[in-house]
Design a protein around this motif. Structure first.
Motif, PDB file in Angstrom:
ATOM      1  N   ASP A 116       0.834  -1.208   0.000  1.00  0.00           N
ATOM      2  CA  ASP A 116       0.000   0.000   0.000  1.00  0.00           C
ATOM      3  C   ASP A 116       0.870   1.260   0.000  1.00  0.00           C
ATOM      4  O   ASP A 116       0.540   2.253  -0.664  1.00  0.00           O
ATOM      5  N   ALA A 117       1.967   1.231   0.760  1.00  0.00           N
ATOM      6  CA  ALA A 117       2.879   2.381   0.767  1.00  0.00           C
ATOM      7  C   ALA A 117       3.495   2.589  -0.612  1.00  0.00           C
ATOM      8  O   ALA A 117       3.656   3.728  -1.067  1.00  0.00           O
ATOM      9  N   GLY A 118       3.838   1.485  -1.287  1.00  0.00           N
ATOM     10  CA  GLY A 118       4.376   1.612  -2.637  1.00  0.00           C
ATOM     11  C   GLY A 118       3.360   2.189  -3.604  1.00  0.00           C
ATOM     12  O   GLY A 118       3.703   3.050  -4.436  1.00  0.00           O
ATOM     13  N   LEU A 119       2.104   1.750  -3.507  1.00  0.00           N
ATOM     14  CA  LEU A 119       1.055   2.316  -4.365  1.00  0.00           C
ATOM     15  C   LEU A 119       0.859   3.799  -4.092  1.00  0.00           C
ATOM     16  O   LEU A 119       0.610   4.586  -5.012  1.00  0.00           O
ATOM     17  N   GLU A 120       0.998   4.184  -2.832  1.00  0.00           N
ATOM     18  CA  GLU A 120       0.883   5.596  -2.477  1.00  0.00           C
ATOM     19  C   GLU A 120       1.974   6.428  -3.166  1.00  0.00           C
ATOM     20  O   GLU A 120       1.710   7.508  -3.713  1.00  0.00           O
ATOM     21  N   LEU A 121       3.206   5.922  -3.159  1.00  0.00           N
ATOM     22  CA  LEU A 121       4.306   6.632  -3.810  1.00  0.00           C
ATOM     23  C   LEU A 121       4.149   6.651  -5.331  1.00  0.00           C
ATOM     24  O   LEU A 121       4.558   7.612  -5.990  1.00  0.00           O
ATOM     25  N   ILE A 122       3.564   5.590  -5.880  1.00  0.00           N
ATOM     26  CA  ILE A 122       3.352   5.550  -7.330  1.00  0.00           C
ATOM     27  C   ILE A 122       2.272   6.556  -7.738  1.00  0.00           C
ATOM     28  O   ILE A 122       2.425   7.284  -8.730  1.00  0.00           O
ATOM     29  N   ARG A 123       1.195   6.610  -6.970  1.00  0.00           N
ATOM     30  CA  ARG A 123       0.088   7.508  -7.327  1.00  0.00           C
ATOM     31  C   ARG A 123       0.477   8.972  -7.243  1.00  0.00           C
ATOM     32  O   ARG A 123       0.080   9.768  -8.097  1.00  0.00           O
ATOM     33  N   ASN A 124       1.247   9.351  -6.220  1.00  0.00           N
ATOM     34  CA  ASN A 124       1.606  10.762  -6.092  1.00  0.00           C
ATOM     35  C   ASN A 124       2.834  11.157  -6.920  1.00  0.00           C
ATOM     36  O   ASN A 124       3.272  12.304  -6.889  1.00  0.00           O
ATOM     37  N   GLY A 125       3.410  10.199  -7.655  1.00  0.00           N
ATOM     38  CA  GLY A 125       4.509  10.500  -8.563  1.00  0.00           C
ATOM     39  C   GLY A 125       5.881  10.569  -7.931  1.00  0.00           C
ATOM     40  O   GLY A 125       6.873  10.793  -8.646  1.00  0.00           O
ATOM     41  N   GLN A 126       5.985  10.382  -6.629  1.00  0.00           N
ATOM     42  CA  GLN A 126       7.284  10.478  -5.969  1.00  0.00           C
ATOM     43  C   GLN A 126       8.232   9.354  -6.389  1.00  0.00           C
ATOM     44  O   GLN A 126       9.441   9.579  -6.528  1.00  0.00           O
ATOM     45  N   LEU A 127       7.678   8.165  -6.593  1.00  0.00           N
ATOM     46  CA  LEU A 127       8.542   7.039  -6.943  1.00  0.00           C
ATOM     47  C   LEU A 127       9.159   7.222  -8.329  1.00  0.00           C
ATOM     48  O   LEU A 127      10.353   6.963  -8.519  1.00  0.00           O
ATOM     49  N   SER A 128       8.372   7.649  -9.295  1.00  0.00           N
ATOM     50  CA  SER A 128       8.916   7.827 -10.646  1.00  0.00           C
ATOM     51  C   SER A 128       9.998   8.897 -10.668  1.00  0.00           C
ATOM     52  O   SER A 128      11.036   8.731 -11.330  1.00  0.00           O
TER      53      SER A 128
END
Length: 274
Positions: A67-79
């Protein structure tokens, strides 16, 4: 054809059908076990978190980390972090790879370079390159340069040592044959040295990739304002253990993915050895 002959021939036909032999099942069995063991570990981890054996304050459940990873993906921080960290590794790998290959080739081909360049290289190799972080910050500041140079320093020596060793292990009879045939230096290098040394050099490249990601993990923990390391540091300040573990997992997956890419190149480039 008699009945007895047919009965004798029937098992041979069944056994010779493609894919029916035990060899294929043996390969599939090990592939299944390779994937089953990590999945079983995840299931036990999730079960232990669900029944309270594993505290979420120490080690969150895999579902919470996802869920934390999905959160970072949705807000664009991971990319954004992946782009920054990937660029640092590429730049450090390119710089360190060039230095390692050129020096390794020079030392492997020349006794003069061996006695002049190899001793300083061995002295620098003996230094823990991650211990040079404070010195690099003093020299180069806290921007991108010290991080890239640290990655380059870690990458250089596996390629240098493997290139040097691979060239020295080329069969001398090949050089004798090349001399008889009148090969120039460039022909000897491209047709004898490069194909003979390529397998060991690619092993050194795989080692360099692993060290590159390991170095980046440490380098991005210090004075980083972007990248995966910055995400981990920021999560530490807010006690987000799930994001910390997810960031470390991303580092591990990047290392595995890049190693698999090099192995694919190795199989394609060295297919003639099979």
């Amino acid at each position: 054809m008699s009945i007895a002959t047919a009965l004798v021939a029937a098992p041979n036909k069944v056994g010779s059908s493609p894919g029916a032999g035990p060899g294929r099942w043996a390969r599939r069995k090990w592939d299944i076990l390779r994937w089953a063991s990590p999945l079983l570990l995840l299931v036990l981890w999730q079960l232990g978190s669900a029944i309270g054996v594993i505290s979420e304050a120490v080690l969150p459940a895999p579902s919470l980390i996802a869920d934390a990873g999905l959160e970072l993906i949705r807000n664009g921080q991971l990319s954004d972090a992946l782009q920054v960290s990937g660029l640092r590794v590429i730049e450090g790998l390119a710089l360190g790879g060039i230095v390692g290959l050129v020096l390794g080739s020079a030392v492997g081909l020349s006794r003069w370079f061996e006695v002049t360049a190899d001793p300083p290289m061995q002295m620098v190799r003996a230094l823990p390159h991650l211990g040079l972080i404070p010195l690099f910050i003093v020299w180069f500041g806290i921007g991108e340069l010290p991080k890239v140079l640290l990655v380059a320093l870690g990458v250089t020596f596996p390629l240098y040592l493997n290139t040097f060793s691979a060239i020295r292990q080329v069969d001398p009879k090949l050089f004798e044959t090349a001399h008889v045939l009148g090969f120039s230096f460039w022909q000897r290098f491209t047709r004898i040295i490069v194909p003979s040394a390529a397998p060991q050099v690619l092993v050194g490249f795989r080692q360099s990739l692993a060290i590159a990601w390991l170095t980046l993990i440490v380098a991005e923990q210090i004075n980083a304002d972007k990248g995966i390391g910055f995400l981990i540091n920021n999560a530490r300040d807010f006690l987000r253990i799930d994001i910390i573990i997810f960031g470390l997992t991303v580092y591990a997956l990047l290392g595995i993915a890049t190693d698999a890419l090099v192995r694919l190149v190795e199989r394609r480039a060295l297919g003639y050895r099979q």
